[in-house]
Design a protein around this motif. Sequence first.
Motif, PDB file in Angstrom:
ATOM      1  N   LEU A   7      28.124 114.367 116.069  1.00 15.24           N
ATOM      2  CA  LEU A   7      26.877 114.393 116.453  1.00 15.24           C
ATOM      3  C   LEU A   7      26.734 115.486 117.632  1.00 15.24           C
ATOM      4  CD1 LEU A   7      23.785 113.876 115.632  1.00 15.24           C
ATOM      5  CD2 LEU A   7      24.305 111.816 116.829  1.00 15.24           C
ATOM      6  N   GLU A   8      27.555 115.242 118.509  1.00 14.60           N
ATOM      7  CA  GLU A   8      27.589 116.025 119.700  1.00 14.60           C
ATOM      8  C   GLU A   8      28.043 117.566 119.557  1.00 14.60           C
ATOM      9  OE1 GLU A   8      27.203 117.456 123.792  1.00 14.60           O
ATOM     10  OE2 GLU A   8      26.758 115.274 123.191  1.00 14.60           O
ATOM     11  N   LYS A   9      28.821 117.600 118.699  1.00 13.16           N
ATOM     12  CA  LYS A   9      29.153 119.047 118.248  1.00 13.16           C
ATOM     13  C   LYS A   9      27.880 119.737 117.465  1.00 13.16           C
ATOM     14  CE  LYS A   9      32.426 121.808 115.569  1.00 13.16           C
ATOM     15  NZ  LYS A   9      31.356 122.674 115.442  1.00 13.16           N
ATOM     16  N   ALA A  10      27.351 119.091 116.563  1.00 16.19           N
ATOM     17  CA  ALA A  10      26.173 119.508 115.867  1.00 16.19           C
ATOM     18  C   ALA A  10      25.067 119.903 116.863  1.00 16.19           C
ATOM     19  CB  ALA A  10      25.806 118.594 114.824  1.00 16.19           C
ATOM     20  N   LEU A  11      24.781 119.198 117.738  1.00 20.45           N
ATOM     21  CA  LEU A  11      23.405 119.410 118.914  1.00 20.45           C
ATOM     22  C   LEU A  11      23.981 120.641 119.756  1.00 20.45           C
ATOM     23  CD1 LEU A  11      22.491 115.844 119.956  1.00 20.45           C
ATOM     24  CD2 LEU A  11      20.954 117.537 119.068  1.00 20.45           C
ATOM     25  N   THR A  12      25.401 120.624 120.154  1.00 18.36           N
ATOM     26  CA  THR A  12      25.871 121.604 120.924  1.00 18.36           C
ATOM     27  C   THR A  12      25.524 123.163 120.201  1.00 18.36           C
ATOM     28  OG1 THR A  12      27.234 120.210 122.066  1.00 18.36           O
ATOM     29  CG2 THR A  12      27.735 122.625 122.303  1.00 18.36           C
ATOM     30  N   ASP A  13      26.133 123.006 119.044  1.00 15.87           N
ATOM     31  CA  ASP A  13      25.762 124.367 118.099  1.00 15.87           C
ATOM     32  C   ASP A  13      24.558 124.651 118.078  1.00 15.87           C
ATOM     33  OD1 ASP A  13      28.507 124.380 117.593  1.00 15.87           O
ATOM     34  OD2 ASP A  13      28.467 123.689 115.697  1.00 15.87           O
ATOM     35  N   VAL A  14      23.514 123.883 117.717  1.00 11.73           N
ATOM     36  CA  VAL A  14      22.099 124.289 117.660  1.00 11.73           C
ATOM     37  C   VAL A  14      21.465 124.726 119.101  1.00 11.73           C
ATOM     38  CG1 VAL A  14      19.812 123.043 117.417  1.00 11.73           C
ATOM     39  CG2 VAL A  14      21.551 122.660 115.850  1.00 11.73           C
ATOM     40  N   GLU A  15      21.837 124.257 120.218  1.00 18.45           N
ATOM     41  CA  GLU A  15      21.697 124.437 121.440  1.00 18.45           C
ATOM     42  C   GLU A  15      21.968 125.910 121.863  1.00 18.45           C
ATOM     43  OE1 GLU A  15      20.848 120.002 123.336  1.00 18.45           O
ATOM     44  OE2 GLU A  15      22.800 121.170 123.696  1.00 18.45           O
ATOM     45  N   LEU A  16      23.456 126.051 121.593  1.00 15.23           N
ATOM     46  CA  LEU A  16      23.951 127.254 121.712  1.00 15.23           C
ATOM     47  C   LEU A  16      23.301 128.472 121.007  1.00 15.23           C
ATOM     48  CD1 LEU A  16      26.373 128.842 123.007  1.00 15.23           C
ATOM     49  CD2 LEU A  16      27.343 128.538 120.620  1.00 15.23           C
ATOM     50  N   HIS A  17      23.094 128.404 119.514  1.00 16.46           N
ATOM     51  CA  HIS A  17      22.123 129.267 118.958  1.00 16.46           C
ATOM     52  C   HIS A  17      20.784 129.464 119.472  1.00 16.46           C
ATOM     53  CE1 HIS A  17      25.847 129.738 116.585  1.00 16.46           C
ATOM     54  NE2 HIS A  17      25.688 128.626 116.001  1.00 16.46           N
ATOM     55  N   ALA A  38      18.950 134.110 112.301  1.00 15.35           N
ATOM     56  CA  ALA A  38      19.555 133.649 110.833  1.00 15.35           C
ATOM     57  C   ALA A  38      20.689 132.453 111.359  1.00 15.35           C
ATOM     58  CB  ALA A  38      20.102 134.823 110.363  1.00 15.35           C
ATOM     59  N   VAL A  39      21.474 132.835 112.465  1.00 19.74           N
ATOM     60  CA  VAL A  39      22.378 131.798 113.027  1.00 19.74           C
ATOM     61  C   VAL A  39      21.726 130.608 113.134  1.00 19.74           C
ATOM     62  CG1 VAL A  39      24.388 131.489 114.201  1.00 19.74           C
ATOM     63  CG2 VAL A  39      24.134 133.846 113.439  1.00 19.74           C
ATOM     64  N   LEU A  40      20.666 130.713 113.964  1.00 19.52           N
ATOM     65  CA  LEU A  40      20.091 129.373 114.300  1.00 19.52           C
ATOM     66  C   LEU A  40      19.655 128.623 113.197  1.00 19.52           C
ATOM     67  CD1 LEU A  40      18.928 127.487 116.465  1.00 19.52           C
ATOM     68  CD2 LEU A  40      16.660 128.975 116.409  1.00 19.52           C
ATOM     69  N   ARG A  41      18.749 129.296 112.101  1.00 20.07           N
ATOM     70  CA  ARG A  41      18.316 128.706 111.126  1.00 20.07           C
ATOM     71  C   ARG A  41      19.582 127.749 110.343  1.00 20.07           C
ATOM     72  NH1 ARG A  41      18.154 130.247 105.670  1.00 20.07           N
ATOM     73  NH2 ARG A  41      16.364 129.379 104.625  1.00 20.07           N
ATOM     74  N   GLN A  42      20.715 128.584 110.026  1.00 17.73           N
ATOM     75  CA  GLN A  42      21.673 127.985 109.359  1.00 17.73           C
ATOM     76  C   GLN A  42      22.044 126.862 110.114  1.00 17.73           C
ATOM     77  OE1 GLN A  42      22.542 128.662 106.077  1.00 17.73           O
ATOM     78  NE2 GLN A  42      23.852 126.624 106.535  1.00 17.73           N
ATOM     79  N   ALA A  43      22.312 126.745 111.399  1.00 20.30           N
ATOM     80  CA  ALA A  43      22.560 125.618 112.123  1.00 20.30           C
ATOM     81  C   ALA A  43      21.688 124.659 112.074  1.00 20.30           C
ATOM     82  CB  ALA A  43      22.948 126.058 113.911  1.00 20.30           C
ATOM     83  N   ALA A  44      20.474 124.724 112.054  1.00 22.64           N
ATOM     84  CA  ALA A  44      19.426 123.790 111.965  1.00 22.64           C
ATOM     85  C   ALA A  44      19.479 123.079 110.572  1.00 22.64           C
ATOM     86  CB  ALA A  44      18.053 124.298 112.098  1.00 22.64           C
ATOM     87  N   ILE A  45      19.634 123.813 109.569  1.00 17.58           N
ATOM     88  CA  ILE A  45      19.818 123.414 108.254  1.00 17.58           C
ATOM     89  C   ILE A  45      21.187 122.532 108.169  1.00 17.58           C
ATOM     90  CG2 ILE A  45      20.606 124.077 105.679  1.00 17.58           C
ATOM     91  CD1 ILE A  45      19.026 126.621 106.367  1.00 17.58           C
ATOM     92  N   ASP A  46      22.341 122.847 108.881  1.00 16.90           N
ATOM     93  CA  ASP A  46      23.432 121.901 108.752  1.00 16.90           C
ATOM     94  C   ASP A  46      22.849 120.841 109.806  1.00 16.90           C
ATOM     95  OD1 ASP A  46      24.819 123.878 107.538  1.00 16.90           O
ATOM     96  OD2 ASP A  46      25.589 124.750 109.258  1.00 16.90           O
ATOM     97  N   PHE A  47      22.382 121.134 110.861  1.00 13.71           N
ATOM     98  CA  PHE A  47      21.989 119.759 111.448  1.00 13.71           C
ATOM     99  C   PHE A  47      21.176 118.866 110.998  1.00 13.71           C
ATOM    100  CE2 PHE A  47      19.601 117.418 114.822  1.00 13.71           C
ATOM    101  CZ  PHE A  47      20.665 116.829 115.555  1.00 13.71           C
ATOM    102  N   SER A  48      20.198 119.076 109.850  1.00 11.83           N
ATOM    103  CA  SER A  48      19.199 118.647 109.241  1.00 11.83           C
ATOM    104  C   SER A  48      20.214 117.775 108.305  1.00 11.83           C
ATOM    105  CB  SER A  48      18.145 119.479 108.514  1.00 11.83           C
ATOM    106  OG  SER A  48      17.509 118.645 107.778  1.00 11.83           O
ATOM    107  N   ALA A  49      20.966 118.348 107.519  1.00 11.00           N
ATOM    108  CA  ALA A  49      22.055 117.473 106.713  1.00 11.00           C
ATOM    109  C   ALA A  49      22.748 116.701 107.295  1.00 11.00           C
ATOM    110  CB  ALA A  49      22.999 118.663 105.938  1.00 11.00           C
ATOM    111  N   LEU A  50      23.215 116.832 108.462  1.00 12.40           N
ATOM    112  CA  LEU A  50      23.898 115.714 109.246  1.00 12.40           C
ATOM    113  C   LEU A  50      22.949 114.312 109.623  1.00 12.40           C
ATOM    114  CD1 LEU A  50      26.464 115.032 110.855  1.00 12.40           C
ATOM    115  CD2 LEU A  50      25.638 115.997 112.807  1.00 12.40           C
ATOM    116  N   LEU A  51      21.812 114.928 109.900  1.00 10.97           N
ATOM    117  CA  LEU A  51      20.642 113.604 110.168  1.00 10.97           C
ATOM    118  C   LEU A  51      20.609 112.677 109.139  1.00 10.97           C
ATOM    119  CD1 LEU A  51      18.066 115.427 112.446  1.00 10.97           C
ATOM    120  CD2 LEU A  51      19.893 113.818 113.140  1.00 10.97           C
ATOM    121  N   GLN A  52      20.502 113.670 107.759  1.00  9.21           N
ATOM    122  CA  GLN A  52      20.530 112.596 106.531  1.00  9.21           C
ATOM    123  C   GLN A  52      21.601 111.509 106.274  1.00  9.21           C
ATOM    124  OE1 GLN A  52      17.526 112.731 104.950  1.00  9.21           O
ATOM    125  NE2 GLN A  52      17.045 114.261 106.438  1.00  9.21           N
ATOM    126  N   ARG A  53      22.783 111.733 106.927  1.00 11.61           N
ATOM    127  CA  ARG A  53      23.904 111.253 106.874  1.00 11.61           C
ATOM    128  C   ARG A  53      24.298 110.142 107.936  1.00 11.61           C
ATOM    129  NH1 ARG A  53      26.081 116.326 105.659  1.00 11.61           N
ATOM    130  NH2 ARG A  53      27.378 116.165 107.318  1.00 11.61           N
TER     131      ARG A  53
END
Length: 127
Positions: A7-17, A38-53
């Motif tokens: 979760l920390e890695k995913a949040l850090t990726d979103v913040e970086l982008h 485009a990169v931020l959008r993909q990071a947000a999609i990946d983070f959203s998928a992570l939130l579902q799990r």
Amino acid sequence: MMLPAHLEKALTDVELHFNAVSAALVSGEPQALTTASAVLRQAAIDFSALLQRLTPGDVQHKDLKPRLTQISNGLVLQRESLLRRTALVEMALDTVMPTAADATYAQTGGPYASLGRQTGAFKYLAA
């Protein structure tokens, strides 16, 4: 207590982008903004998928909500900046290339507003 590593890695990726998009907005480079968005959008999609799990314990973590709120508020500010930039570009384009004034009445050119045409179907009229 820190966030779980995934979760920390995913949040850090979103913040970086997110920060990359902010830098591209400030620089005014359209290509950099397109790429960073485009990169931020993909990071947000990946983070959203992570939130579902996520497990209920991860969702209730005390450090998650403030960081999500900070990202959310930042995205609102970025959206407003994009809207302002769009308005500025439209005003600049209108100054350089003003639009032509529309005519009050449209020119007749369609089949419903034109004179009748001869189709050749009725060559003779008989009573």
